[in-house]
Design a protein around this motif. Structure first.
Motif, PDB file in Angstrom:
ATOM      1  N   LYS A  59      26.790  72.795 202.948  1.00 47.35           N
ATOM      2  CA  LYS A  59      27.717  73.611 203.733  1.00 47.35           C
ATOM      3  C   LYS A  59      29.157  73.306 203.360  1.00 47.35           C
ATOM      4  O   LYS A  59      29.984  74.216 203.210  1.00 47.35           O
ATOM      5  CB  LYS A  59      27.531  73.347 205.235  1.00 47.35           C
ATOM      6  CG  LYS A  59      26.357  74.033 205.847  1.00 47.35           C
ATOM      7  CD  LYS A  59      26.325  73.743 207.341  1.00 47.35           C
ATOM      8  CE  LYS A  59      25.133  74.336 208.019  1.00 47.35           C
ATOM      9  NZ  LYS A  59      25.106  74.033 209.467  1.00 47.35           N
ATOM     10  N   GLU A  60      29.481  72.014 203.218  1.00 43.51           N
ATOM     11  CA  GLU A  60      30.837  71.619 202.860  1.00 43.51           C
ATOM     12  C   GLU A  60      31.223  72.154 201.482  1.00 43.51           C
ATOM     13  O   GLU A  60      32.344  72.641 201.287  1.00 43.51           O
ATOM     14  CB  GLU A  60      30.963  70.100 202.896  1.00 43.51           C
ATOM     15  CG  GLU A  60      30.945  69.517 204.292  1.00 43.51           C
ATOM     16  CD  GLU A  60      30.965  67.998 204.286  1.00 43.51           C
ATOM     17  OE1 GLU A  60      31.237  67.394 203.230  1.00 43.51           O
ATOM     18  OE2 GLU A  60      30.707  67.427 205.360  1.00 43.51           O
ATOM     19  N   LYS A  61      30.295  72.083 200.516  1.00 43.12           N
ATOM     20  CA  LYS A  61      30.567  72.584 199.172  1.00 43.12           C
ATOM     21  C   LYS A  61      30.811  74.090 199.204  1.00 43.12           C
ATOM     22  O   LYS A  61      31.722  74.607 198.555  1.00 43.12           O
ATOM     23  CB  LYS A  61      29.403  72.262 198.234  1.00 43.12           C
ATOM     24  CG  LYS A  61      29.314  70.791 197.839  1.00 43.12           C
ATOM     25  CD  LYS A  61      28.025  70.478 197.138  1.00 43.12           C
ATOM     26  CE  LYS A  61      27.995  70.942 195.723  1.00 43.12           C
ATOM     27  NZ  LYS A  61      26.753  70.502 195.026  1.00 43.12           N
ATOM     28  N   LEU A  62      29.998  74.788 199.992  1.00 45.63           N
ATOM     29  CA  LEU A  62      30.128  76.235 200.093  1.00 45.63           C
ATOM     30  C   LEU A  62      31.452  76.617 200.748  1.00 45.63           C
ATOM     31  O   LEU A  62      32.162  77.514 200.270  1.00 45.63           O
ATOM     32  CB  LEU A  62      28.955  76.782 200.897  1.00 45.63           C
ATOM     33  CG  LEU A  62      28.615  78.253 200.764  1.00 45.63           C
ATOM     34  CD1 LEU A  62      28.327  78.597 199.317  1.00 45.63           C
ATOM     35  CD2 LEU A  62      27.415  78.577 201.627  1.00 45.63           C
ATOM     36  N   LEU A  63      31.805  75.929 201.820  1.00 43.20           N
ATOM     37  CA  LEU A  63      33.065  76.192 202.506  1.00 43.20           C
ATOM     38  C   LEU A  63      34.250  75.914 201.592  1.00 43.20           C
ATOM     39  O   LEU A  63      35.216  76.697 201.542  1.00 43.20           O
ATOM     40  CB  LEU A  63      33.158  75.347 203.782  1.00 43.20           C
ATOM     41  CG  LEU A  63      34.367  75.564 204.661  1.00 43.20           C
ATOM     42  CD1 LEU A  63      34.421  77.013 205.136  1.00 43.20           C
ATOM     43  CD2 LEU A  63      34.341  74.618 205.846  1.00 43.20           C
TER      44      LEU A  63
END
Length: 82
Positions: A59-63
């Motif tokens: 999720k952090e990478k995508l955000l």
């Protein structure tokens, strides 16, 4: 199905020694099974935590990728739907 009362067996001599060994091994088996159950429970807990961490990292990478792209959310969604 058991029928009637079971006769108690009294072992003597060599049979008594073997019977004691069997009882000891049965007790060790119960202990080992309990340890195995606890270790497996711990393993499942660790795997669940690792999956949760991996999902959060994704999720952090995508955000971060969305933020660095400089595009609005609508533009990103439109691009994904194509």
């Amino acid at each position: 199905m058991p029928r009637g009362k079971r006769a108690e067996i009294n072992y003597t001599g060599k049979a008594a020694k073997v019977h004691e060994r069997v009882l000891k091994l049965e007790e060790e088996l119960k202990t080992a099974k309990a340890e195995l159950k606890a270790a497996y429970k711990e393993q499942l807990k660790e795997e669940k935590e690792a999956a949760k961490r991996a999902k959060e990292e994704e999720k952090e990478k995508l955000l971060k990728a969305f933020e660095e792209s400089g595009k609005s959310i609508d533009e990103v969604l439109e691009m994904l739907n194509k």
